[in-house]
Design a protein around this motif. Structure first.
Motif, short mmCIF file in Angstrom:
data_model
loop_
_atom_site.label_atom_id
_atom_site.label_comp_id
_atom_site.label_asym_id
_atom_site.label_seq_id
_atom_site.Cartn_x
_atom_site.Cartn_y
_atom_site.Cartn_z
N LEU A 82 0.96 -1.13 0.10
CA LEU A 82 -0.01 0.04 -0.02
C LEU A 82 0.88 1.17 0.06
N ALA A 83 2.05 1.18 0.61
CA ALA A 83 2.96 2.40 0.77
C ALA A 83 3.41 2.67 -0.45
N ARG A 84 3.60 2.10 -1.32
CA ARG A 84 4.24 2.16 -2.56
C ARG A 84 2.98 2.87 -3.70
N GLN A 85 1.61 2.93 -3.22
CA GLN A 85 0.77 3.59 -4.02
C GLN A 85 0.67 5.14 -4.11
N ASP A 86 -0.06 5.48 -5.18
CA ASP A 86 0.22 7.00 -5.37
C ASP A 86 -0.59 7.53 -4.10
N LYS A 87 -0.20 8.90 -3.72
CA LYS A 87 -0.85 9.66 -2.48
C LYS A 87 -0.74 9.06 -1.41
N VAL A 88 -0.03 8.11 -1.15
CA VAL A 88 0.37 7.56 0.16
C VAL A 88 1.71 8.17 0.70
N LYS A 89 1.68 9.12 1.62
CA LYS A 89 2.73 9.74 1.89
C LYS A 89 3.66 9.37 3.29
N ALA A 90 3.28 8.45 3.93
CA ALA A 90 3.74 8.17 5.27
C ALA A 90 3.36 6.86 5.84
N ILE A 91 4.35 6.21 6.65
CA ILE A 91 3.83 4.99 7.57
C ILE A 91 3.34 5.47 8.73
N GLY A 92 2.34 4.99 9.23
CA GLY A 92 1.50 5.48 10.58
C GLY A 92 0.22 5.23 10.42
N GLU A 93 -0.59 5.33 11.55
CA GLU A 93 0.19 5.56 12.90
C GLU A 93 0.86 4.26 13.37
N ILE A 94 1.95 4.43 13.85
CA ILE A 94 2.74 3.45 14.54
C ILE A 94 3.12 3.97 15.88
N GLY A 95 3.55 2.85 16.76
CA GLY A 95 4.24 3.06 18.08
C GLY A 95 3.78 2.35 19.05
N LEU A 96 3.61 3.15 20.32
CA LEU A 96 3.50 2.37 21.68
C LEU A 96 2.28 2.92 22.25
N ASP A 97 1.26 2.21 23.03
CA ASP A 97 0.26 2.90 23.62
C ASP A 97 0.54 1.98 25.25
N PHE A 98 1.04 2.51 26.29
CA PHE A 98 1.22 1.96 27.42
C PHE A 98 0.09 2.24 28.47
N HIS A 99 -0.80 3.03 28.01
CA HIS A 99 -2.01 3.18 28.72
C HIS A 99 -3.21 2.42 28.83
N TYR A 100 -3.49 2.02 27.49
CA TYR A 100 -4.48 0.94 27.46
C TYR A 100 -3.95 -0.40 27.40
N ASP A 101 -2.56 -0.79 26.69
CA ASP A 101 -1.89 -1.95 26.56
C ASP A 101 -2.90 -2.96 26.13
N ASN A 102 -3.81 -2.58 24.96
CA ASN A 102 -4.73 -3.47 24.37
C ASN A 102 -3.81 -4.60 23.49
N SER A 103 -2.60 -4.49 23.37
CA SER A 103 -1.64 -5.45 22.86
C SER A 103 -0.69 -5.58 23.69
N PRO A 104 0.06 -7.07 24.01
CA PRO A 104 1.08 -6.80 24.91
C PRO A 104 2.44 -5.96 24.51
N ARG A 105 3.11 -5.43 25.62
CA ARG A 105 3.98 -4.42 25.02
C ARG A 105 5.19 -4.89 24.42
N ASP A 106 5.47 -6.17 24.38
CA ASP A 106 6.67 -6.71 23.75
C ASP A 106 6.22 -7.00 22.32
N VAL A 107 4.88 -7.18 22.04
CA VAL A 107 4.46 -7.11 20.76
C VAL A 107 4.27 -5.78 20.15
N GLN A 108 3.86 -5.01 20.93
CA GLN A 108 3.76 -3.32 20.38
C GLN A 108 5.25 -3.09 19.98
N GLU A 109 6.25 -3.36 20.59
CA GLU A 109 7.62 -3.00 20.52
C GLU A 109 8.03 -3.70 19.29
#
Length: 280
Positions: A82-109
C-alpha cells in the motif's frame, strides 16, 4: 489554507452514508488537505481509496499499537505494498500505547520496530502514536535509525520559521509525533533530533496547560495541526464526534497562544504539513 495532518475518515464505525457526508463537508470547506491515517490493514486500504477518490485527501498506512496483537508478516507486507501506491505519504500511525495495553508491550515494540524499518527502507515519513511510553518510544526510534544521518540524508533540509520571523535550514528526519502530549522539554529534544510535533483538540481544553506550554515554547515552524477525528474534539464542540473541519479551532488556539493572526497560523501549519508529507 488549512491542513488537517491527522484524521480518520477511514474510521471503521462510520456507515457509508456517514463517510459520504463527511467527505462532502470537507469538500465544501476551507480545508485544502486532509491526511487520512491508517491504524490497521482495512483502515489503511480505506485511506488509500479515500485518497484516490478525493483530490484533497492523502493517505498514511500502518498498524496502530492497539492492533499489533493480531499483526503478521503478511500484514506488514501488505502495508508495504500500500505504501508504494500513489498519494500514500507516510507509514503510520505506529508506535506504543502503554495506557490501554490493548496489545502486549513486547508485541507492540516488535511491530513498531519492524514498521520503522519499513519506513526507512522506503524512505518515507513516519507518524508516531505514543501514550505513556515517552522514553521507550524515543529509545526505539533512535535504535532503529529513525534519526540516523543515513535517514536524514534521504530528505531535503527543512526551512524552519522561528516565532521572531527568522528562517533557519535544519535536518529533517521526517518523524512526526502525532497529537503530541509530552512536555516542552521532550518536544525540544525531539526537534533537535529532526522530528516534528503535531497538536490537536486538547490544546483548546481549559486544564491542558502542558500542550499550551508546548505551543508557546516550540517555534511554529516545527508544529502541525490535526484533529485525530473522530476523537479529541476541540472546544466549542467537545462532547461531539470530531470532524476534519474542526481543525480550524485548533489552529485558532495556536494563533492565540502565538499571538499571531489566525490566517498566518493556518498558512504556516499547512505549509509545514505540506513540506513534511512532500505534497507539491
Amino acid at each position: 489554507m488549512l491542513f488537517d495532518s491527522h484524521a480518520h475518515i477511514n474510521y471503521d464505525t462510520y456507515t457509508q452514508e456517514e463517510r459520504d457526508e463527511l467527505i462532502r463537508e470537507v469538500a465544501a470547506s476551507d480545508l485544502s488537505y486532509v491526511m487520512d491515517v491508517g491504524y490497521d490493514l482495512p483502515s489503511s486500504q480505506m485511506a488509500v481509496k479515500d485518497a484516490r477518490e478525493n483530490d484533497w485527501c492523502y493517505a498514511a498506512v500502518g498498524v496502530h499499537p492497539h492492533d499489533t496483537g493480531t499483526m503478521t508478516e503478511e500484514i506488514l507486507s501488505a502495508i508495504g505494498d500500500l505504501a508504494r501506491q500513489d498519494k500514500v505519504k507516510a507509514i503510520g500511525e505506529i508506535g506504543l500505547d502503554f495506557h490501554y495495553d490493548n496489545s502486549p508491550r513486547d508485541v507492540q515494540e516488535y511491530w513498531f520496530r519492524h514498521q520503522i524499518r519499513l519506513a526507512n527502507e522506503l524512505s518515507m515519513p513516519i507518524v508516531i502514536h505514543s501514550r505513556e511510553a515517552d522514553q521507550k518510544t524515543m529509545d526505539i526510534l533512535k535504535e532503529e535509525g529513525a534519526f540516523s544521518q543515513e535517514r536524514i540524508d534521504k530528505f531535503p533540509k527543512r526551512k524552519v520559521l522561528s516565532d521572531d520571523g527568522s528562517v533557519t535550514e535544519e535536518n529533517d528526519a521526517r518523524v512526526l509525533l502525532h497529537c503530541f502530549s509530552g512536555s516542552s522539554e521532550l518536544g525540544r529534544q525531539y526537534i533537535r533530533l529532526g522530528a516534528t510535533l503535531s497538536v490537536a483538540g486538547p490544546v483548546t481544553y481549559k486544564n491542558n496547560r502542558k500542550t499550551v506550554e508546548v505551543v508557546h515554547d516550540i517555534p511554529i515552524g516545527y508544529l502541525l495541526a490535526e484533529t485525530d477525528s473522530p476523537y479529541l474534539t476541540p472546544v466549542p464542540f467537545r462532547g461531539k464526534p470530531n470532524k476534519p473541519t474542526y481543525v480550524e479551532y485548533t489552529v485558532r488556539k495556536v494563533a492565540e497562544i502565538k499571538k499571531i493572526p489566525y490566517e498566518k497560523a493556518a498558512a504556516i501549519t499547512a505549509e509545514n504539513a505540506r513540506r513534511f508529507f512532500d505534497i507539491k
